[in-house]
Design a protein around this motif. Sequence first.
Motif, PDB file in Angstrom:
ATOM      1  N   LEU A   1      70.891  79.748 -28.044  1.00  0.00           N
ATOM      2  CA  LEU A   1      71.453  80.899 -27.671  1.00  0.00           C
ATOM      3  C   LEU A   1      70.397  81.936 -27.529  1.00  0.00           C
ATOM      4  O   LEU A   1      70.336  82.612 -26.499  1.00  0.00           O
ATOM      5  CB  LEU A   1      72.527  81.382 -28.515  1.00  0.00           C
ATOM      6  N   ALA A   2      69.629  81.987 -28.398  1.00  0.00           N
ATOM      7  CA  ALA A   2      68.357  82.766 -28.454  1.00  0.00           C
ATOM      8  C   ALA A   2      67.441  82.498 -27.217  1.00  0.00           C
ATOM      9  O   ALA A   2      66.887  83.603 -26.558  1.00  0.00           O
ATOM     10  CB  ALA A   2      67.659  82.580 -29.679  1.00  0.00           C
ATOM     11  N   VAL A   3      67.091  81.164 -26.946  1.00  0.00           N
ATOM     12  CA  VAL A   3      66.263  80.722 -25.852  1.00  0.00           C
ATOM     13  C   VAL A   3      66.836  81.401 -24.507  1.00  0.00           C
ATOM     14  O   VAL A   3      66.117  81.922 -23.627  1.00  0.00           O
ATOM     15  CB  VAL A   3      65.910  79.641 -25.983  1.00  0.00           C
ATOM     16  N   ARG A   4      67.972  81.345 -24.485  1.00  0.00           N
ATOM     17  CA  ARG A   4      68.960  81.618 -23.024  1.00  0.00           C
ATOM     18  C   ARG A   4      69.189  83.050 -23.127  1.00  0.00           C
ATOM     19  O   ARG A   4      69.755  83.468 -22.027  1.00  0.00           O
ATOM     20  CB  ARG A   4      70.070  80.743 -23.103  1.00  0.00           C
ATOM     21  N   GLY A   5      68.962  83.837 -24.066  1.00  0.00           N
ATOM     22  CA  GLY A   5      69.154  85.315 -24.266  1.00  0.00           C
ATOM     23  C   GLY A   5      70.660  85.600 -24.034  1.00  0.00           C
ATOM     24  O   GLY A   5      71.033  86.568 -23.700  1.00  0.00           O
ATOM     25  N   THR A   6      71.498  84.619 -24.784  1.00  0.00           N
ATOM     26  CA  THR A   6      72.964  84.570 -24.889  1.00  0.00           C
ATOM     27  C   THR A   6      73.381  85.133 -26.267  1.00  0.00           C
ATOM     28  O   THR A   6      72.977  84.623 -27.164  1.00  0.00           O
ATOM     29  CB  THR A   6      73.576  83.630 -24.422  1.00  0.00           C
ATOM     30  N   SER A   7      74.392  85.944 -26.346  1.00  0.00           N
ATOM     31  CA  SER A   7      74.686  86.134 -27.514  1.00  0.00           C
ATOM     32  C   SER A   7      76.454  85.846 -27.666  1.00  0.00           C
ATOM     33  O   SER A   7      77.086  86.293 -26.590  1.00  0.00           O
ATOM     34  CB  SER A   7      74.543  87.905 -27.927  1.00  0.00           C
TER      35      SER A   7
END
Length: 150
Positions: free
Chosen positions: A62-68
């Motif tokens: 999620l962090a790598v994809r910039g998703t929360s």
Amino acid sequence: MARVGDSGRATGRRRYLSLSLLACAAYSLVAPLIKLAMEAIPSTAAVFMSNFVMLALIGALLAVRGTSPLPYLSHPKTPHLVAWGALLAVGLLAYYRALALGPVSVVVPIYGLFIALSSVFGIVFLDEAATRRKLLGIGFAVLAVVLMSI
């Protein structure tokens, strides 16, 4: 001659099939590894440790994809995920304990009946088509589990 959009569907189909095969290959190793680990680690601790690793890896993705996931906490479908999480916890605790107590060759097929039961739930509760082929597949899946578990 292919219509516009057919190649996109074909690409999507190949993608979900390859992901399904990857999931199958990865998940096929789970039960034997759990069984080996639980020779020395209690089942509840094994559930916690393996799921902690899973959460850490998914958090990193999620962090790598910039998703929360935070924006979805108030989504109307979130209660479904909460219920799923509770059922998953019960299922995993029971599954790991069953693996600690019994042979992989019996526990995994019985556990794997969730595939047939999920299909039945989809037909009954989600109005999915109950084709003859699908019903035969469900019946054969149950028969296969019975034959593998006795």
